[in-house]
Scaffold this motif. Sequence first.
Motif, PDB file in Angstrom:
ATOM      1  N   GLU A  70       0.831  -1.197   0.000  1.00 17.79           N
ATOM      2  CA  GLU A  70       0.000   0.000   0.000  1.00 17.79           C
ATOM      3  C   GLU A  70       0.866   1.247   0.000  1.00 17.79           C
ATOM      4  O   GLU A  70       0.571   2.235  -0.678  1.00 17.79           O
ATOM      5  N   GLN A  71       1.914   1.176   0.783  1.00 15.48           N
ATOM      6  CA  GLN A  71       2.804   2.325   0.858  1.00 15.48           C
ATOM      7  C   GLN A  71       3.399   2.662  -0.495  1.00 15.48           C
ATOM      8  O   GLN A  71       3.560   3.827  -0.850  1.00 15.48           O
ATOM      9  N   HIS A  72       3.703   1.635  -1.204  1.00 19.95           N
ATOM     10  CA  HIS A  72       4.375   1.869  -2.473  1.00 19.95           C
ATOM     11  C   HIS A  72       3.419   1.975  -3.642  1.00 19.95           C
ATOM     12  O   HIS A  72       3.847   2.027  -4.777  1.00 19.95           O
ATOM     13  N   GLN A  73       2.157   1.918  -3.327  1.00 21.22           N
ATOM     14  CA  GLN A  73       1.125   2.061  -4.348  1.00 21.22           C
ATOM     15  C   GLN A  73       1.390   1.168  -5.551  1.00 21.22           C
ATOM     16  O   GLN A  73       1.641   1.593  -6.657  1.00 21.22           O
TER      17      GLN A  73
ATOM     18  N   THR B 109     -12.562  -2.458  -1.115  1.00 23.42           N
ATOM     19  CA  THR B 109     -11.589  -2.255  -2.183  1.00 23.42           C
ATOM     20  C   THR B 109     -12.168  -2.722  -3.512  1.00 23.42           C
ATOM     21  O   THR B 109     -11.972  -2.071  -4.550  1.00 23.42           O
TER      22      THR B 109
END
Lengths: 883, 337
Positions: free
Chosen positions: A338-341, A387
Amino acid sequence: MSRFFAGSDSDSDSSSEEEQIQRAPALAYAFSDDEDEVKRVVRSTKEKRYEDLTNIIKQIRNFKKIKDMSSMLSSFEDLQRAYLKAAPVIAKEENGQTPRFYIRCLAEMEDFINEVWEDRDGRKNMSKNNYKSLSSIRQKLRKYLKDFDESIKKFRENPDQPDDEGEEEKRDEDVDSDAEAPVKVSAAAKVAVEPTKDFDDDSDSDSWPSDSESDSGSSTDDDKITNMRDRFLKKTGPTQEDDEEKEKRKEDRRNERKEKERKKMRREDEEDGEGEWETVKGGVAIPSEKPKMFAKDAQIDLPLVINKLSEIIAARGKKRTDRREQIELLHELQNVSEQHQLGPAIVIKIKFAIISAIFDYNPKVSDAMKPEYWTKLLERMYELLETLSKNDNVVISETITEETENFESAPYQVRGCVLTSVERLDDEFTKLLKECDPHSNEYVERLKDECKVAAIIDKVQIYLERHSNYSEICRIYLRKIEHLYYKFDPKVLQQKAGEVTKDVITSVQEMEKLCKYIYAKDGTDRLRTRAILSHIYHHALHDNWFQARDLVLMSHLQENIQHSDPSTQILYNRTMAHLGLCAFRHANIKDAHSCLVDLMMTGKPKELLAQGLLPQRQHERSKEQEKIEKQRQMPFHMHINLELLECVYLVSAMLIEIPYMAAHEFDARRRMISKTFYQQLRSSERQSLVGPPESMREHVVAAAKAMRNGHWASCNTFIINDKMNAKVWDLFYQADAVRAMLTKLIKEEALRTYLFTYSHVYDSISMATLAEMFEMEKSNVHSIISKMIINEELMASLDDPTQTVVMHRSEPSRLQSLAMQLADKINNFVDSNERILETKQGNFFMRGQNQVRGNFRGGDRQNYRGGNQEWNRQRRDNRRQEY
Amino acid sequence: MAARGTTRRIPEKDSTIACVQCDGLAVMKMVKHCHEESTSNMDVAQGALLGLVVDDCLEITNCFPFPKQQDESMDEDEYQLAMMRRLRRVNVDHFHVGWYQSADVGNFLSLPLLESQYHYQTSIEESVVVIYDTQKSSRGFLSLKAYRLTPQAIEMYKDGEFTPEALLKLKVGYENLFVEVPVTIKNSALTNIMMSELAELIPEEEGSKFLDLGTASVLEGQLRCLMDRVDELNQEAIKFNRYQQLVSRQQQDKHRYLQKRAQENASRVAKDEPPLPEEDITKLFRPHPVPPRLQPMLTAGQINTYSQHISQFCSQSLAKLFITQALQNAKEQNSSP
């Protein structure tokens, strides 16, 4: 042996045995070398004793190799003696703990002896002497081992620990001065760690693709490291601080593991050049407490995450994988991605993995999962669906294979199935409910989750409606139906009464919509059957008697329900129970009775409705069967009140049976309508002294007795009173309507019974009197009597001007009917008697004639009987003409 | 008492006892006991008869009841012996001449009765069984009957074989299992005097109960019993019929088998081969067990007594009805003018 099994499950038995036999002496040799070294340094009492022991052990190993049992026996006895001698030293030096090498020897011996014992052919071929020794050593060893039970168990837990060296080292240490100890320890640790590291690397690089071995290898060496550490820690610290140390050790172990993980990662990084492994460079900021996923300087990108994910998933289902850690790792991975999309597809993929990992957390399928995991599961599921609904461009399907998955660009393709996860979730929910005590608060708390489950199902339904095909939509609809069908919606009845406007959507309409879709689109029979049954149930629950009945009749389920699976049969039983209750509320007593009779006749409605197991004799049900049956049970909030069911059944049986009994008192071929009711009645008749009724059954029986005498009022008070209200009738939604209906029916049936029973004492009865007696409308009485006359149940006619019923007395009196029965019986008897005579004289040429005669006689008798009936009718006709 | 007597040939015609003379006291005691038993529970009452034999007349002078409850501590034989010993001390005849039993509208005929009477009669030749019908007596008909087993019945029971052939050979049927011995009740002169004195003292009763017309209920009960018995007998008949069919089928099989064997042997003889060995034919065809006929016979006897009772009752009732009709007519005639 166990240590080999732990490593490689797939190895055949024979090979592992060989290995062991070969390896044991090899170990001993290595060990003895060490021994020599030590000998040269110091010789104390302890030294001496230990040396003795080790020498004997060596001997034993040698004997083991050549399978010389008799020498082994003597060595074993020596060993015991030596150990006894060494005991005080051990007590002093080792705090009474048996040295590990000694335990190892014992365990190995046990394994060996068992192995030899197991090998029947080999045993037979043994010399007599050897054989004798074998059996005696086996017994002795077994007896002796009892004293070391615990230590052996401990040993078996991690047999790989290089005890001998440790032991040696320990000895060395003891010999050395205390000041020197730390240095030694660190050195030893280095020595111990290094080779394992090597081994680890080897195994990893060799066999990384086949995960099982590498896994086990890493875990064992992990253990080794920690254990070494433990040992050293123990030595340095005094024994009193054991507890503290233990904690410390645990922490250490955890650190170790983390280190391990890190190492693994690094290793991967190193190996990237060789194979399919991708290099990752660049640092990631990861909270330090969490297990580190990637190397500090790794560049996180899609393939890396996918690889990591598949690595974690690959460990799934392995014996030694820590399931909790897996879940944590997956969460971590999710955070990273998620952080790195990295796109929604991978997040969804990871979420699927998390959900299945949570499902996996529980090792047993039959047990419910833990509540904390359940809530976690709910959250994850919800998130997943969120999602999914946000990202419309993700295609999820089971048909997509691992290879065709696409995480990178817009039409994402992910392998997985929301539907199965939701179904599993729903099943888990049911299991969870069954686990709780239904009368506790816990159950209520759990039950509150149903809203969430229902919400999830709704979401999935919306999702599937957009994306999926008919069969999946049918499945999710059925799930929804199963959450809906047993719930009572007061709005339905209000709408019927006109209190709520027509445009409010009630659960019945909802059901209608869902079920109709399934009827139209479903390809499998099972879903349709269940949908129909639920639909009927729902209609019956909301008093839609005619719809429910028509559905039952149209579906023809009664004919083939016995071929369906048990859970559908249970649903069928539940449906029939509610249909019976519904019919009862609509005063269709006969239908109510016929709906319930199958359930009640067996005497175990509880089992048929899956609301609990009856205690049975031991042999009737095996353990597995019981387990299966337990799985089928309904959760408590879906139960149908059994007492209500039984009461409704008994009351309807009473309303049918009592007038029937009165009408056919002398009929020889009278049949029972309700066996259960008869049993109740008879058991009460058998009692010499009948007290006032207590239970529901007693009330019904007392009421039946009162009705038999035509006392409608007492019958009514037996059926409808405070006790019965509290027990039964108040459970109905519109209890007062039901009670009013019951009173009316009781009056009618009591009137009928009265007329059947006492008509022979009357010449004529005034209808006004009857109406007064039974507190009924005169027109009602008139209609009931007319019906009876038309059905030829009552031989009477109505006299209009005087408003009386005139009895005809055409039916035979008691004595006459008895005499007729007797004549019948005697006729039968004469028949069989004559048959005896026929066979006595049965010549061959006579037989034909006899048959003719018999036929003739039979015909004659029929005539006679027919004449008899006609005679009756004639008389009746005559009477009619007279009046 | 149960010891079997030595096997001796019982004469074809039984002439040991021609009549039974019963003392009023014994009768009263019997009646009292039987009624007590029948009111308390519906079981049968039993007791022993004491008396002596004078020529061909059995005089029953006293009796005592058997204890009812089955007490383990008490031995029945010992009780009887002790009872007789004590009665002897008070100068009562101590000769055991039989036993009595209560009955309910003639349902006394049963297997246990047959058995006990058999034992009695084999150990004490003159003994009788006295049947007192409580039901009937309570309606005003004193029913006291003495029975003895016929010699054929004793023979049959001794053989213990109840096949139809055995019964046929002995010529035993339900009608000649028991023979009734006429009973007379005799009171001493003193008793008679007292009775007549008492009769004067007691005020004359209104004869209201004598014309009880409640015919239906009595008849119903008897018809029900009769029906049960007929059912039983029917079952037995069916059983026997089945047996017959089995036997006949077996006979046919046997016949066929023998024929086949004979043919084979003939062909073998023609080919100069030795004939097949004779096998035991009974082993191949085991005879079926014959259903015992004792129970049906007893049932038939019961049906007989029931029918007799019913017809007797009916004729009496008819007479009563005629009397009432006459009375009614007379009353109407009296009242009309």
